[in-house]
Design an enzyme around this catalytic site. Sequence first.
Site, short mmCIF file in Angstrom:
data_model
loop_
_atom_site.label_atom_id
_atom_site.label_comp_id
_atom_site.label_asym_id
_atom_site.label_seq_id
_atom_site.Cartn_x
_atom_site.Cartn_y
_atom_site.Cartn_z
N ASP A 178 0.58 -1.13 -0.13
CA ASP A 178 -0.26 -0.16 0.12
C ASP A 178 1.09 1.13 0.01
OD1 ASP A 178 -2.81 0.67 1.18
OD2 ASP A 178 -1.82 1.90 1.37
N ILE A 179 0.20 2.40 -0.70
CA ILE A 179 1.91 3.53 -1.19
C ILE A 179 1.40 4.48 0.34
CG2 ILE A 179 1.79 5.45 -2.35
CD1 ILE A 179 1.20 3.75 -4.95
N GLU A 221 -5.11 2.19 -4.52
CA GLU A 221 -3.27 2.83 -3.85
C GLU A 221 -2.95 0.86 -3.76
OE1 GLU A 221 -4.73 3.60 -1.95
OE2 GLU A 221 -3.88 4.45 0.32
N1 LIG Z 1 -4.67 9.91 -8.45
C1 LIG Z 1 -5.61 8.21 -7.90
N2 LIG Z 1 -6.29 8.42 -6.65
C2 LIG Z 1 -6.64 7.34 -6.05
C3 LIG Z 1 -7.08 6.31 -7.40
N3 LIG Z 1 -7.58 5.25 -6.61
C4 LIG Z 1 -8.22 5.93 -4.81
N4 LIG Z 1 -7.25 6.76 -4.81
C5 LIG Z 1 -7.17 7.97 -3.95
O1 LIG Z 1 -5.96 7.35 -3.13
C6 LIG Z 1 -6.61 8.01 -1.75
C7 LIG Z 1 -6.51 7.15 -0.48
O2 LIG Z 1 -6.22 7.81 0.66
P1 LIG Z 1 -6.37 6.80 2.51
O3 LIG Z 1 -6.89 5.53 2.20
O4 LIG Z 1 -6.64 7.78 2.99
O5 LIG Z 1 -4.26 6.17 2.02
P2 LIG Z 1 -3.45 6.97 2.35
O6 LIG Z 1 -3.57 8.39 1.97
O7 LIG Z 1 -2.73 6.41 1.65
O8 LIG Z 1 -2.84 7.14 3.47
P3 LIG Z 1 -2.13 5.34 4.53
O9 LIG Z 1 -2.80 4.45 3.31
O10 LIG Z 1 -2.62 5.24 5.61
O11 LIG Z 1 -0.55 5.75 4.65
C8 LIG Z 1 -7.94 8.66 -1.54
O12 LIG Z 1 -7.64 9.67 -1.93
C9 LIG Z 1 -8.42 8.12 -2.98
O13 LIG Z 1 -9.03 9.03 -3.57
C10 LIG Z 1 -6.45 6.46 -7.92
O14 LIG Z 1 -6.90 5.07 -9.36
N5 LIG Z 1 -5.90 7.65 -9.01
#
Ligand SMILES: Nc1nc2c(ncn2[C@@H]2O[C@H](COP(=O)(O)OP(=O)(O)OP(=O)(O)O)[C@@H](O)[C@H]2O)c(=O)[nH]1
Length: 297
Positions: A178-179, A221
């Site tokens: 997970d990013i 992500e």
């Molecule tokens: N650019 C982009 N963003 C995405 C995509 N799918 C999901 N996201 C975004 O990924 C983000 C995931 O956020 P969180 O679940 O809070 O996770 P995080 O910010 O990586 O936090 P941690 O996992 O706790 O480190 C959300 O803001 C989604 O809108 C995509 O295909 N493209």
Amino acid sequence: MKYSDNKLQQQTAKNTLQPVFSAVFVVTLFLIVTSYIYFYPELDNSIFFNGVLTDAINLLIVVAIFIIVQRANLSVFAYVNLSIGLLLWSAGLTFDLLDEVLIQPLFIGIYVEDVLRTAGMLFTCYGLKLTIGDLTSVQQQLSKELITDYLTQIANRQFFYQYMQKNQSAPYTILLIDIDFFKVINDQFGHDRGDQVLIELSSLYAKALPNNSVFARLGGEEFAIYLPGDDRPKACDLSEQLLSLAHTIELAANRTVSVSIGVSFKAPGEAFNEVVKRADQALYKAKNSGRSQYYIA
Ligand SMILES: Nc1nc2c(ncn2[C@@H]2O[C@H](COP(=O)(O)OP(=O)(O)OP(=O)(O)O)[C@@H](O)[C@H]2O)c(=O)[nH]1
């Protein structure tokens, strides 16, 4: 994208050709019938009703196929071949039908009828071959799209779970990746840059992974890797390598992407969803312990 654009162009081309072929079809058959009735006398002796009936049925069947082709969504090349084929075939069958009721020149009965019918059949066969080829490539394209993540072009969640379900018997390792702070990346650098990070990371990992592994984007992500076998040192080395590779993606000066990883090994008799659940718990620990690290369940 390219594929559907191509299909759209073909559809437009067909829309312009369709009235032309329909008009040529109707005019050709009309001219054959009217000129025959005008120029050639009726047979004075008995007309064989059975002969007229079977020839009329044959003609109606080919006309019906022509109408179906005009309404079908075919590629231009297949459409043109089928339309020409069915036009020639119908013309041959019209001569065939008329010679049951009118006296026609011998050369038409001997040559024209058969040449038209045979040429029509050949064009129709070729058009059918093209149509089947088109359907096969559309089917292959759809099957590929069904198991591919649209953004990163790696396998998608559906494929990953299906694959795991089918490969349950032997030991395997699951890595969930997970990013970190991806929401912040999106917020600070824009959604497009976020997409680009997903694409770059997928490409880097796909190149680094062994050929017998399965790499998929589960959504957002989050990514997953299926590794055959349960070699712990190998899983640790790979996790280290994946953590380092993420840091090669630069977001700004002195700022790179990082990921957290949860690893689990299939225990004997354990269901695949349990293995994934344990990897998810390990990932949760990696996140809560400061991120940019891996944890083993
Ligand atoms: N650019 C982009 N963003 C995405 C995509 N799918 C999901 N996201 C975004 O990924 C983000 C995931 O956020 P969180 O679940 O809070 O996770 P995080 O910010 O990586 O936090 P941690 O996992 O706790 O480190 C959300 O803001 C989604 O809108 C995509 O295909 N493209």
